[in-house]
Structures are given as C-alpha cells and as structure tokens.
Scaffold this motif. Structure first.
Motif, PDB file in Angstrom:
ATOM      1  N   GLU B 238       0.824  -1.212   0.000  1.00  0.00           N
ATOM      2  CA  GLU B 238       0.000   0.000   0.000  1.00  0.00           C
ATOM      3  C   GLU B 238       0.854   1.257   0.000  1.00  0.00           C
ATOM      4  OE1 GLU B 238      -3.613   0.437   0.784  1.00  0.00           O
ATOM      5  OE2 GLU B 238      -3.627  -1.552  -0.133  1.00  0.00           O
ATOM      6  N   ASP B 240      -0.278   4.030   1.205  1.00  0.00           N
ATOM      7  CA  ASP B 240      -0.620   4.758   2.421  1.00  0.00           C
ATOM      8  C   ASP B 240       0.384   4.384   3.501  1.00  0.00           C
ATOM      9  OD1 ASP B 240      -3.694   5.254   4.261  1.00  0.00           O
ATOM     10  OD2 ASP B 240      -1.621   5.440   4.941  1.00  0.00           O
ATOM     11  N   LYS B 243      -0.884   2.874   6.870  1.00  0.00           N
ATOM     12  CA  LYS B 243      -1.359   1.492   6.747  1.00  0.00           C
ATOM     13  C   LYS B 243      -0.213   0.530   6.540  1.00  0.00           C
ATOM     14  CE  LYS B 243      -6.142   1.845   5.489  1.00  0.00           C
ATOM     15  NZ  LYS B 243      -6.569   2.914   4.547  1.00  0.00           N
ATOM     16  N   SER B 244       0.756   0.951   5.709  1.00  0.00           N
ATOM     17  CA  SER B 244       1.836   0.014   5.428  1.00  0.00           C
ATOM     18  C   SER B 244       2.721  -0.188   6.640  1.00  0.00           C
ATOM     19  CB  SER B 244       2.642   0.448   4.205  1.00  0.00           C
ATOM     20  OG  SER B 244       3.268   1.676   4.450  1.00  0.00           O
ATOM     21  N   LYS B 246       1.626  -0.242   9.688  1.00  0.00           N
ATOM     22  CA  LYS B 246       0.881  -1.180  10.528  1.00  0.00           C
ATOM     23  C   LYS B 246       1.051  -2.599   9.989  1.00  0.00           C
ATOM     24  CE  LYS B 246      -2.463   1.582  12.851  1.00  0.00           C
ATOM     25  NZ  LYS B 246      -3.323   2.678  12.449  1.00  0.00           N
TER      26      LYS B 246
END
Lengths: 223, 414
Positions: B238, B240, B243-244, B246
């Motif tokens: 990703e 983002d 998000k990545s 996480k």
C-alpha cells in the motif's frame, strides 16, 4: 501454473499473487484433484505442498515427471525436515521452500525456473539500462561493466525479479544470508550492501531504481 | 553393594557356622557329661566295694592313683563325698592326663576313713577329640560341597535374570529398541518379564505420541503464521504510509512468532533427548564456516576475530546441532560486543574457549545467563543460550562461563 495446497487461504493468496504475473493458474487441494489436473493439462510451474489431506505431495512428483514434459516444480512445506528436502529434490523437484516464506523469495525462484525453461538457459536479464549476465556473473550499465561483489550481484537479481514490489529488509536479508535471524534487529550490514549497490549503479550512469521505503524495506522500480 | 550370590553365601556361611558351633557345643558337652557319668558310676561302685571290704575288717591296700585309703585319726572329721575331674601327672606317659576322682570321708566301724578312687578318662577324651576332628572334617567337606553346588545352581538360575538386566541397559527409547527378554520357568522372573515388556511398550508409545504431538503442533502453527506473514507483506505494498507501517508491524510479529516456534520445537526435541544423526564432528570446521557467514556483522562493528585453533576438537554429535550451537554462541559474542572489540576462539582437543569483549555499562549475570527468555535487549528472543545449554547437556559436554573486566568467556569441554 498448478498450485497444490490444501490450506485455502494460502491457496487463494498464491492464486491472486501469481495471477498478476500473467500466469494461468489451476488449483488443487488434494492429491486426487491434482492427479486429475496433471493428466489433462501441461504446466510450466507446479507449486506443491507436501502435507496434503490424502497423502504426501512427494508422491505426486513421479506422476508429474511421467505426465509433464517441460516443467518446473517447487515444494512448499511447513516441515523443516532435511529428510523431506533431500527426498523431494532427489525425486526431481527443482526447489524447496519452508513455510513461512517470503512471497518475494518464492517469486524470485519461480522466475529463475521460468528463465531456465523459457529462455533455454538464456541468462541475460535486462532492466532498462542495466543488463545482467547470469552465466558470466557480469552486470553492465550502458555497456560499462560494474564491479559487484557476490552479495551485491545476488541482491540485484533479486531486486529485478521482484521489481515494483516493496521488499522488506527481512526478506532481502533472508535471501542473501539464508536467515535473517542472525542479525536480530540490526540490519546495518544490509544497509551497507544496498548503499554500495546503489552507488555503483549510479556511478556508472544508471538511474537510481533502488527506492527506500522508510522503516520497511526497499523497492526496485522505475516509477 | 554386593552381588546377591555373595550376600546369600555370606549369610549361609554365618548361619552354618553358628549352627555347627552350637551343634558342637551341644554334642561335646553331651558326650563329656556321658563320659563323666559313666566314670562316676564306676567310681561309686569301686568306692562301695572298698567300703564293704573295710567293713569286713579286711585290709585294703592303696594303689596310686586308682585307689587311696587312709585311716584318719581323731574324731572331728566331716563326712562328705565329692566327684571331680582332675589332671594327674602320669609317670609312664610323662604327661598330664585326665582323671575322674571320687573323694570321700566316711565313718566305718567307728573309725574315719578317707577314700580316694580315680579313673582315667584319657581314652574317652581321646575318643572325643578324634570324633570331634572327624565330625569337623565332615562338616567342612559338607559346607564346601554345599557352597559349590549352591553357587553353580545360583548362577544357572540367575542367568536369565542377568541377561534381561543387560537387555534393559541396552534399551534406548530414542532408537525404538525392543526388549529381548529370556523366558524363565520361575514365576517371579516371568512376572518381572511381563511387567517390563508392558512397561517398555507403553513408554515407547507414549514417547512417540509426545514427539508426534509436539512436532504436529509446531507445524500446524507454521501455516497460519505463513498466511499472516504473506498477507501482511501484501498489505505493505500500500502506498498509504500509515497502513503500510501497521502491516509491517504485523509482518514482523508473525516472523518473530515463527522463529520462536522453531526454537521452541528445537528445545523440546532436545528435551526429549532426540539426538539426531550422531557422528564424530570436527567443531573447528563449523566454527570457521559460521564466522564466514557472519562476516558482515563482524566487520560492521569492526570486531577483531582471533582464531587459535591449535588442535581439532572432535565429538560425537549431530552436525546441524553443532551449527546451531556455534551460531548461537557467535551471534551472542557479536551482538553483545562493543565496537572495535574482539572475539577470541581457542581450541584444543579437550576444550573450546569463546571469549569476547562486552559492551560498556552493561552488567551480565552469569548465574542466570542460560535461563530461558533471559534477554539483554528486547529484540532478541532470549532462547539462544538456553538452547546452547540443552545441547551441551544432551551430548555429554560441559560448559563454563566466567567474566572478567569488560570480557566474558565460555568454555566448552568434554
């Protein structure tokens, strides 16, 4: 490609992943299903899980050798057993990966097999201005030969094979040193290798395709 | 501890000796009494005759030592009779000989007489001695024969037992060996055999089950972990960043779990005494190999590696286990080392010494160093050294750890 794996989640994952690489994929979750498919179709690559509900995946290898003409096979297994490994490779599998594995690693090995097969051992990989001759272990950027160490060479092939993908530092470390656990969380050695490779490519006039993904790893891409 | 035969023989001997001694005493005193009694009867008889003669007013002459008669003067003499055993010097044989003596003072026909009659008991005594010797000889012979027979019999009886004992010693759970017990027609031994057989079968089965369970559980874990890791890696792609990141955290944890799982599986295999493929392995070779593998890290910290492999250290062990052992020790030596420090490895055919400089301002507790999950930093799993210890224990080696100023040393020896 034929994927023989009884864990559906994993099977789906592999399916999605390799579909993106333009493979036509068939799947089987038991030995029985696999046998059926092997009779009807010819495959370039077979990913084989050993622990199947109706037997061992290794039993399929003789059948594959019988039915399939020009194939490559990689065995996947949760067992870290040397006996299985030897048996599998002896029976004729091309490669062997233990779970959990890095998808990039699997990808790179699949690509290696394809290269071997499709290109009749043609050993040249081209990425824009970078050309890699696997046989001669030679890398050229715009016809200028780069002086790379063995590790840097391996690294470059791995990166090109998995282009446009975020590669975690763990997966790269595992590929280069066959284990990332010896480093605990200290990847300085890896950083050094990356830095050197980057420098050598750019010094010879190549663009920097080796992007750093902060905190996670790297990506070899032209975008 | 003594062998059963020796014990039973010893007790047998003691018992026999006591019994025989008691017998002897009994027989001897019995015979002695009999002899004396016989003599006494005769003496009484003789005395009676003498008295009768005196009563008839016939003169009785003394014949020393057989009979002595003395007329006593005076009137205050006590009347008595006594019977004793005495020794007298015999002129003829020139030695002391045994006699039975009856002395009495009697009043006969108004006068007091002292009468002494004696009887030689030498013949009887000699007989006694001869008898004694003969019986002793017989007894000794008897004992020897019994002893001998007893031993032979014992050996024969116990032979199957000893055979089964050695079978037991050979029994190895790991190698799934079977007990070949000799059957016996002795109830107790047969019972023992049956118990041993069922015991060993159960033991082997339980052990197999445990092994399988442990391995299966561990493998079952690997596949889901695989899925987590793979999917997390996918999510990493990703763009983002939040998000990545996480996804990366999930990925790293899955990897760590997997590594932990492998190590725990190894530990449990070592715990179960699974020795793998045991061959004579040259440790020096493995040491050099492992150093090569970790060269990158070593150079990064600018650690000086001093190898002093004087002699080959060879020991029967599984090659892969040695690799794990050395790799763990080396990783430790590197990771807890300071920059520009050193690692020194010396080997003789009896021991290997690993020493390295340690990070400044870090205290090391050598007592707890081998405990599971004893971590120096929160990133390592902390199982490395406890694996080392288990390996050492399983393959009959020993390890010693000591620390000096800024330096720690591990010695592996046989």
């Amino acid at each position: 490609m034929l994927i023989v794996e009884d864990e559906l989640d994993l099977q789906n994952y592999l399916f999605d992943y390799f579909r993106k690489s333009d493979f036509v994929i068939y799947t089987a979750k038991t030995k029985f299903e696999a046998e059926d498919l092997l009779l009807i179709n010819q495959f370039d690559i077979i990913l084989l899980d050993i622990s199947l509900p109706d037997g061992s995946g290794l039993d399929l290898i003789p059948i594959i050798k019988d039915q399939q003409k020009d194939f490559g096979s990689i065995i996947l297994t949760a067992k870290d057993s040397i006996d299985d490994k030897i048996e599998g490779l002896d029976l004729g599998a091309d490669d062997y990966l233990t779970k959990p594995f890095h998808i990039a690693e699997l990808n790179s090995r699949v690509k290696a097999i394809i290269r071997r097969k499709k290109y009749q051992n043609q050993t040249l990989i081209q990425y824009h201005e970078i050309s890699v001759d696997i046989d001669r272990i030679e890398v050229k950027v715009n016809d200028e030969i780069l002086n790379l160490t063995n590790k840097e060479f391996d690294l470059l092939i791995y990166l090109i094979s998995n282009q446009d993908r975020v590669l975690t530092k763990e997966s790269i470390a595992e590929h280069l040193w066959s284990s990332d656990t010896v480093f605990f969380d200290n990847f300085d050695v890896l950083y050094a290798q990356i830095k050197n490779l980057r420098k050598k490519i750019t010094a010879a006039g190549g663009s920097n395709y080796l992007k750093t993904i902060h905190g996670i790893g790297y990506k070899f891409t032209d975008k | 501890m003594k062998k059963l035969i020796q014990q039973s023989n010893k007790q047998f001997l003691i018992l026999i000796t006591i019994l025989l001694s008691a017998c002897y005493l009994f027989i001897f005193s019995g015979l002695n009494y009999y002899i004396n009694h016989e003599s006494d009867e005769k003496l009484e008889n003789d005395e009676f005759r003498i008295v009768q003669e005196i009563k008839k007013n016939r003169k009785v002459s003394s014949i020393y030592p057989i009979a002595e008669i003395e007329e006593l003067i005076g009137s205050n003499h006590k009347i008595y009779k006594s019977l004793k055993s005495e020794y007298l010097f015999d002129e003829y044989d020139q030695e002391m000989e045994p006699y039975r003596v009856l002395r009495s003072i009697q009043k006969i026909n108004g006068n007091f007489y002292k009468i002494t009659v004696r009887q030689s008991t030498i013949e009887q005594k000699d007989l006694l001695i001869t008898l004694g010797v003969a019986i002793s000889g017989l007894f000794v012979l008897l004992i020897l024969i019994l002893f001998f027979i007893n031993n032979k019999l014992s050996h024969k009886l116990w032979k199957p037992f000893y055979h089964n004992l050695s079978e037991l010693e050979k029994f190895d759970l790991q190698n799934n060996s079977k007990l070949n017990l000799i059957e016996s027609n002795i109830t107790e031994f047969e019972q023992l055999n049956r118990s041993l057989k069922s015991f060993s079968t159960k033991l082997v089965n339980d052990y197999q089950n445990l092994k399988e369970f442990t391995e299966n559980a561990s493998h079952e874990i690997q596949t889901p972990l695989s899925i987590i890791q793979l999917n997390a890696e996918e999510l990493l792609q990703e763009s983002d960043e939040e998000k990545s990141q996480k996804a990366y955290a999930i990925y790293k944890s899955a990897k760590r779990l997997s590594s932990l799982n492998h190590k725990l599986l190894l530990l449990s295999k070592l715990d179960n005494q699974q020795k793998g493929i045991v061959k004579e392995v040259n440790f020096n070779h493995i040491i050099e190999e492992q150093i090569n593998l970790l060269l990158g890290l070593i150079e990064l910290k600018n650690i000086e590696v001093i190898l002093n492999l004087k002699e080959k250290f060879i020991h029967p062990i599984d090659v892969e286990i040695v690799e794990i052992l050395i790799s763990n020790l080396l990783s430790n030596a590197i990771n807890h080392n300071k920059n520009n420090g050193f690692i020194q490895i010396e080997s003789t055919n009896k021991e290997i010494k690993f020493s390295n400089s340690t990070k400044e301002n870090v205290s090391i507790n050598t007592d707890k160093i081998f405990n599971r999950f004893n971590k120096f930093n929160s990133d390592s799993v902390g199982l490395g050294l406890s694996i080392v210890l288990k390996i050492i224990n399983l393959y009959n080696l020993s390890i010693d750890v000591s620390k000096k100023d800024g330096e720690i040393q591990f010695i592996i020896f046989k």
